[in-house]
Each structure stands twice: as structure tokens, then as C-alpha cells.
Enzyme design. Structure first.
Site, PDB file in Angstrom:
ATOM      1  N   ASP A  66     -26.578  -5.761 -24.128  1.00 37.25           N
ATOM      2  CA  ASP A  66     -26.447  -7.518 -23.595  1.00 37.25           C
ATOM      3  C   ASP A  66     -27.384  -7.505 -21.694  1.00 37.25           C
ATOM      4  OD1 ASP A  66     -24.881  -7.838 -25.615  1.00 37.25           O
ATOM      5  OD2 ASP A  66     -23.684  -8.404 -24.264  1.00 37.25           O
TER       6      ASP A  66
ATOM      7  N   HIS B 111     -24.544  -3.020 -21.493  1.00 39.30           N
ATOM      8  CA  HIS B 111     -25.210  -3.665 -20.751  1.00 39.30           C
ATOM      9  C   HIS B 111     -26.711  -3.147 -20.275  1.00 39.30           C
ATOM     10  CE1 HIS B 111     -21.606  -5.698 -20.929  1.00 39.30           C
ATOM     11  NE2 HIS B 111     -21.696  -6.657 -20.646  1.00 39.30           N
TER      12      HIS B 111
HETATM   13 ZN   LIG Z   1     -24.099 -10.708 -20.895  1.00 38.73          ZN
END
Ligand SMILES: [Zn+2]
Length: 198
Positions: A10, A169
Site C-alpha cells: 500500500d 507498505h
Molecule cells: Zn494506506
């Protein structure tokens, strides 16, 4: 049979994304990247690389607003603008754009989430995970710790007959680097011959 493992990233693309792509390529592993429109807008060449190397682009909205910070109309506008960029990246890569683009809202979806009305209006499901790794913390845990958490999770999922969908991430809304994430993925993928779920 080895466990089915799906890796999702993400908040990118960001400065660590090219290195992460190198690691994934070395392991012949395909991932899904839930990108922010505001980052993708500046990284169309990188998006083309991601697609040509077999990865999937998902939608993580344009600005990463907190639940309730945007009106439903404004959130839909962000999602549609990000969809349009993802489709444009497919065109630039010479690939057909998918009919459905996966959508993962920032901060995940809570039971009483005010953004559920947006999912209903768009008739789109929410792409969740079975483990969220705390590589988003500042400072992030070291790569060994992150890889260990992922390996423990995959082992537990496998023991109960479930696939693992891990949320990591590759950047942040502030466009941070993620060296520990890249190294952790390298450690994880070097650990076993994973069968990716794509
Ligand atoms: Zn996010």
C-alpha cells in the site's frame, strides 16, 4: 503443496518501489500494489514497469484521507481519478485494462466505517488482508522482525488451511522510503519456494 501467499503493498509507488520490484523479479513473485493516485500521477513509467513485470495495480484512493474526512462524493471522485490513472498505465504498457480494479481504502474498513456507503454506491468489494505488517511505523521494526512476523503468520494460516494475504507498505502518504520492507520481503521470499496466488 507450499502455502498460497499473496503480498500486497500500500501507499506507493515511492522511492523504495524500484528496489522492491527487483527483489520480486529475482524471486519470480507477482504482487498487488494498492497505489495512491497522487503518487502514481508522478510515476507512470514505474507503473508501466510494474504492469509489464506481471504485478497488479489496485486503488488506494488519491490522497489517503482518514475515514470521515471526505464527503462520499469527494471520495468517489478520488477513487475514480485513481482508477483512470491505473487504466492509463495499462494503455501505456500496451496491456488491456482490467474490467474490475481492486479497491482498498486507507486505514482498512471498520465495522461502523462511514465509507461503507461509498462501497455500496460503487458496488465494489473491499480488498482486505489476513495480516497487516507494522512496517508503516516510524521507525519501522527491523527486517528480521518483519520477516519473522510474516513467516509466523503464513505458518499459522497454512496449519489451519487458509491462504495468507499480507499487507505491507512500499511507501507512505509522505512518499517515505521503506528499506526494512524491501529487505524483509527479500528474507521472506528467500525462505521457501512460495506459490504466489496469482
Ligand atoms: Zn494506506
Amino acid at each position: 503443496m507450499p502455502p498460497s501467499l499473496r503480498l500486497t503493498f500500500d501507499d506507493g509507488p515511492g522511492p523504495s518501489t524500484p528496489l522492491l520490484l527487483d527483489v520480486l523479479k529475482d524471486a519470480s513473485f507477482k504482487a498487488t500494489f494498492f497505489v495512491l493516485g497522487k503518487h502514481l500521477a508522478a510515476e507512470q513509467d514505474l507503473a508501466v514497469r510494474m504492469l509489464r513485470e506481471g504485478h497488479t495495480l489496485g486503488n488506494h484512493t488519491w490522497t489517503h484521507a482518514r475515514p470521515g474526512d471526505l464527503s462520499a462524493d469527494d471520495l468517489i471522485e478520488e477513487i475514480e481519478a485513481t482508477d483512470a490513472l491505473i487504466r492509463a498505465a495499462h494503455r501505456h504498457a500496451g496491456l488491456d485494462a482490467p474490467h474490475a480494479i481492486a479497491l482498498r481504502l486507507p486505514y482498512g474498513l471498520q465495522a461502523d466505517d462511514p465509507r461503507r456507503v461509498v462501497l455500496d454506491r460503487l458496488a465494489r468489494p473491499h480488498a482486505g488482508w489476513t495480516l497487516i505488517v507494522d512496517d508503516w511505523r516510524r521507525p519501522a521494526p527491523d527486517a528480521q522482525t518483519l520477516a519473522g512476523a510474516m513467516l509466523d503468520h503464513v505458518a499459522a494460516q497454512t496449519a489451519s488451511g487458509h491462504d495468507a494475504v499480507i499487507c505491507l507498505h512500499d511507501s507512505s502518504p509522505r512518499h517515505d522510503t521503506r528499506p526494512a520492507t524491501v529487505e524483509a520481503v527479500q528474507l521472506l521470499l528467500g525462505h521457501a519456494d512460495w506459490r504466489d496466488a496469482q
